[in-house]
Design an enzyme around this catalytic site. Structure first.
Site, mmCIF file in Angstrom:
data_model
loop_
_atom_site.group_PDB
_atom_site.id
_atom_site.type_symbol
_atom_site.label_atom_id
_atom_site.label_comp_id
_atom_site.label_asym_id
_atom_site.label_seq_id
_atom_site.Cartn_x
_atom_site.Cartn_y
_atom_site.Cartn_z
ATOM 1 N N SER B 190 0.894 -1.297 -0.208
ATOM 2 C CA SER B 190 0.228 -0.516 0.074
ATOM 3 C C SER B 190 1.078 1.523 -0.376
ATOM 4 O O SER B 190 2.167 1.747 0.641
ATOM 5 C CB SER B 190 -0.966 0.006 1.060
ATOM 6 O OG SER B 190 -0.214 -0.123 2.920
ATOM 7 N N ALA B 192 0.966 4.923 1.923
ATOM 8 C CA ALA B 192 0.958 5.964 3.404
ATOM 9 C C ALA B 192 -0.212 6.990 3.082
ATOM 10 O O ALA B 192 -0.808 6.689 2.248
ATOM 11 C CB ALA B 192 2.070 6.299 3.240
ATOM 12 N N VAL B 193 -1.157 6.529 3.921
ATOM 13 C CA VAL B 193 -2.077 7.447 4.271
ATOM 14 C C VAL B 193 -1.542 8.048 5.083
ATOM 15 O O VAL B 193 -2.081 9.039 4.988
ATOM 16 C CB VAL B 193 -3.942 6.602 4.383
ATOM 17 C CG1 VAL B 193 -4.538 7.279 5.069
ATOM 18 C CG2 VAL B 193 -3.753 5.418 3.135
ATOM 19 N N SER B 195 1.313 7.503 7.931
ATOM 20 C CA SER B 195 2.402 7.567 7.978
ATOM 21 C C SER B 195 2.887 8.555 6.894
ATOM 22 O O SER B 195 2.297 8.749 6.084
ATOM 23 C CB SER B 195 2.408 5.710 7.490
ATOM 24 O OG SER B 195 2.423 5.536 6.714
ATOM 25 N N ASP B 252 -10.803 -0.955 14.942
ATOM 26 C CA ASP B 252 -9.872 -2.235 14.010
ATOM 27 C C ASP B 252 -10.344 -3.794 14.764
ATOM 28 O O ASP B 252 -9.030 -4.154 15.438
ATOM 29 C CB ASP B 252 -8.485 -2.028 13.558
ATOM 30 C CG ASP B 252 -7.627 -2.841 12.999
ATOM 31 O OD1 ASP B 252 -8.219 -2.682 11.995
ATOM 32 O OD2 ASP B 252 -6.402 -1.818 12.364
ATOM 33 N N LYS B 284 0.208 -0.945 16.949
ATOM 34 C CA LYS B 284 -1.281 -1.425 16.983
ATOM 35 C C LYS B 284 -1.920 -1.972 17.985
ATOM 36 O O LYS B 284 -3.100 -2.438 18.515
ATOM 37 C CB LYS B 284 -1.887 -2.454 15.308
ATOM 38 C CG LYS B 284 -1.458 -0.765 14.316
ATOM 39 C CD LYS B 284 -2.471 -1.759 13.284
ATOM 40 C CE LYS B 284 -2.682 -0.394 11.547
ATOM 41 N NZ LYS B 284 -2.898 -1.285 11.198
#
Lengths: 492, 492
Positions: B190, B192-193, B195, B252, B284
């Site tokens: 992916s 980064a959104v 980070s 989450d 997390k």
């Protein structure tokens, strides 16, 4: 980041802004994140949605909920509102403090929460339940968030029914009795949303009901009572916004229900309140135990708010009265006030009125006030004060002229009349928008009927509506009949 | 009811229609209720919002998500989708069946749920937790909802990190080692959104990463591996839509996380997967016990899906490697592959690669492959196959030219380097959109430092970003220093 605003023609509830995906990525923004939008006149907060179709990079589409924002603005990521952290806390089953509930109620009132967050609030209150303290704080917060009425009188009586029962138009009768007994009873009611008629819809058959606070005061001064629509006074603006998120999932968290009812009563300046809690198949509360628990919570929270609450747990398994729909219910009301009418509606109205009178410390006999005609006189006074015709007669209350009667398909005993199905038939016939539409019930539970006997008569204001409603009634069987002594309901 | 359609310029996710309040009342519709909209070419379902400003009575405003609807249409109330009943069921803590989860995933993919309902789904999965069976069914449903890749090879290796650790760019090194060992490893990653860089952002420093399924197949055929951006192949379209509702509330749910990761791996055709689970302050997962539980679920659900899963529980309390931000992380990657570079990044990459090789049944020594230079050669092959320059050198990977070094304010020992704060500083400096932006860490936890020693160097591509990031680093103290043997952290 500097962006140029463009207006977008959408009436969102919350302050949505649309950004291009590439600008959002630069700022590290997810959909539904908040941004500060800096203009010459100050900073406003927007909730981000992404669209690569409707906006170009460098543009910020601004919806009208955001107020006047134009030109080039500075957009920076903003923290989420504290209320979202508190919703998160409740999701983790931690009890919320007074100031945390205040903050949530405030942000709901100001439309600062997204639908995802509002859904989460309702789910958290539903799954993790609310403590008595939370319900108390929530009631206060909600009451403080709206307009309020205040009265000189030491005793201000009021009444609420948690709903779910067709017909059941006790309120006009009760208010007439209580007002005639000299007790102040400024009643505001709702219109129907999913039922065939609300008290406001039924009263509108007699007189205007959209009274503002000043008009309510005048009518109450003249008559001790009123029968107004609550929507014209903004007593609990937060309630509708919460209901919006409860309805799609049919959630009605216990604590939220109590807070919703009692916050409105407090805003209305009520001191003595009777809550009617019908229970049974097809109503909102299914067991006596649940009804009792709800009643206790109403009393305790009311106590905390300085109100005296009495609860009547009533039979909610079947409709009350004969008519369903605005005009047909108005006929029942006027009949009972005139000394005849359906026995169950008369008896329930008198019983509830007597309890409220006792709760309010008034030494009066509700049955006597009704039988003497004083309740009818007072009802006519209220109708006149609200601008209606005080001399209205039954023959002037004309149901829809297209009518058809549904008959029994077999001999037997009426074992159940289903509130929900009765409602559906009446709505298909056009109620409540067509005031004359609805239906009349010819039998109550326990009545013996023979094949071909009339069960109910459906009224509509046009033929196509009538056909649709009749069709539905014949298919769905809102009035269930079984042979005498038969206990088998269905073989599945 | 017949209504005339008008188009409205709004890009909603779900099929919204706007109605005037009076029309909605006639039909007994609440906001967010469904309606059937009958046109000549068939019936579509819309979700109702009310607006008395944007539409007149008799009008139906149609958003573009609804497809082509115009002219006069017949609007009737529609039942809510079955998936909403299933969400309601999960709110009541009943376990969901396979076909019920299928239905929910299907309706989420088709954008048939409102945000309130989507929020309720996420909350129900979070509060009431998911059973192992639910997680298995959910993984399958989500995998079936997207595109899939398939491979001739019997063993297809893959790797996933649940995230939360800055730097930590092990993937390019691991893929190079595993591919060099002859194991197929078609890795998609992916961007980064929130980070400072995702693996796709870092790899983009070396070569293009938006490969479609065909390009991925070609690169893998040539090199055994690839390092592509997952967004160009639509492996799990439902995942992004669910994340949209999780993010605002930072939810989450455990089961949702497992299903999300493994559904993507199954869609990618992977057979042997290593999951990196960092735990510790600021990551997390906060405890070893939670990490273990998560690992067990990954393994059991993977087993059910026919994949072999190995989990590595790793130290997630501090950044891994020296650089944070695309170019700075790319420098770490190239350094390690070239035989030097940060020791923690090198060691972690080799360890993970060795576990994955063993899991995949390959008899190879990850450390030897790295030291021999075969991993570097294979990395250069992959870069070339994706269209980058295979001969890139460290001196060509230039960080942002504006730089400033933050120094220690006192003598002491580095006790904590905070992932979240390091991220924030790097993002303020411009990462990941400005690839050269970010920071270099000069010390690791446990290092002794003297007042004035350099702690980290911030890089940016312009001076104002540099100033903002430096400011933040000096205020927030992402690198914590305490006197030796001091155990008091803070007095509150």
């Amino acid at each position: 980041m500097e962006l140029t605003t463009v207006d977008i023609d959408i009436g969102t509830r919350s302050p949505t802004v649309l950004m291009h995906g590439s600008d959002a990525a630069t700022l590290g923004l997810h959909p539904l994140d908040r941004v500060h939008i800096g203009t010459d006149s100050g900073t406003v907060v927007g909730i981000v949605e992404l669209s690569d179709e409707l906006v170009d990079p460098g543009e910020l589409a601004v919806t009208r909920r955001l107020g006047h924002v134009d030109g080039v603005v500075e957009v920076t990521p903003a923290p989420r509102p504290a209320s979202v952290e508190f919703i998160r806390k409740k999701l983790d089953d931690d009890e919320l403090e007074r100031d945390e509930l205040d903050r949530i109620v405030h942000d709901i009132r100001e439309d600062r929460l997204s639908d995802v967050e509002l859904g989460a609030y309702v789910c958290a209150m539903y799954i993790n339940d609310t403590s008595l303290a939370e319900t108390m704080h929530l009631s206060e917060s909600m009451a403080n968030a709206g307009e309020t009425l205040s009265w000189q009188e030491e005793v201000v009586a009021d009444k609420h029914c948690i709903g779910g029962v067709s017909g059941n138009r006790t309120t006009p009768i009760l208010v007439a009795i209580v007002a005639a007994a000299g007790v102040t009873v400024p009643k505001t009611s709702s219109r129907a949303v999913t039922s065939a008629a609300g008290t406001a819809d039924t009263m509108e058959v007699f007189c205007p009901v959209d009274l503002d606070a000043k008009a309510i005061r005048r009518v109450v001064t003249e008559t001790n009572g009123c029968l107004a629509w609550g929507g014209a006074v903004n007593l609990s603006p937060v309630d509708d916004k919460i209901i919006r998120a409860e309805t799609p999932l049919s959630l009605d968290p216990h604590g939220q229900l109590v807070a919703s009812v009692l916050s409105k009563k407090q805003s209305a300046g009520s001191t003595h309140v009777l809550v009617d809690i019908p229970y049974g198949e097809g109503s909102k509360v299914s067991s006596l135990a649940d009804a009792r628990e709800l009643a206790h919570d109403f009393r305790r929270v009311g106590d905390h708010l300085g109100m005296t609450i009495d609860c009547a747990i009533t039979d909610g398994g079947a409709p009350i009265g004969r008519g369903v729909g605005p005009v047909l219910e108005a006929r029942d009301v006027l009949s009972v006030l005139s000394g005849s009418g359906p026995g169950d509606l008369r008896r329930k109205s008198v019983r509830l009125a007597q309890i409220l009178l006792e709760c309010a410390g008034a030494d009066a006999d509700a049955g006597e006030i009704l039988e003497s005609g004083r309740a009818l006189d007072r009802f006519r006074d209220i109708v006149a004060a609200q601008g209606g015709d005080p001399d209205v007669t039954l023959s002037e209350l004309v149901p829809g002229r297209h009518e058809r009667t549904v008959t029994a398909g077999r001999d037997g005993v009426v074992t159940h009349v289903d509130n929900r199905l009765i409602n559906e038939v009446a709505r298909r016939a056009g109620a409540p928008r067509a005031p004359g539409a609805g239906l009349e019930l010819h039998h109550r539970v326990g009545d013996a009927v023979a094949r071909g006997d009339p069960l109910c008569t459906i009224h509509a204001e046009d033929e196509s509506r009538l056909a649709e409603a009749t069709d539905h009634a014949e298919r769905a069987e809102p009035v269930r009949i079984r042979p005498p002594d038969e206990t088998l309901v269905e073989r599945v």
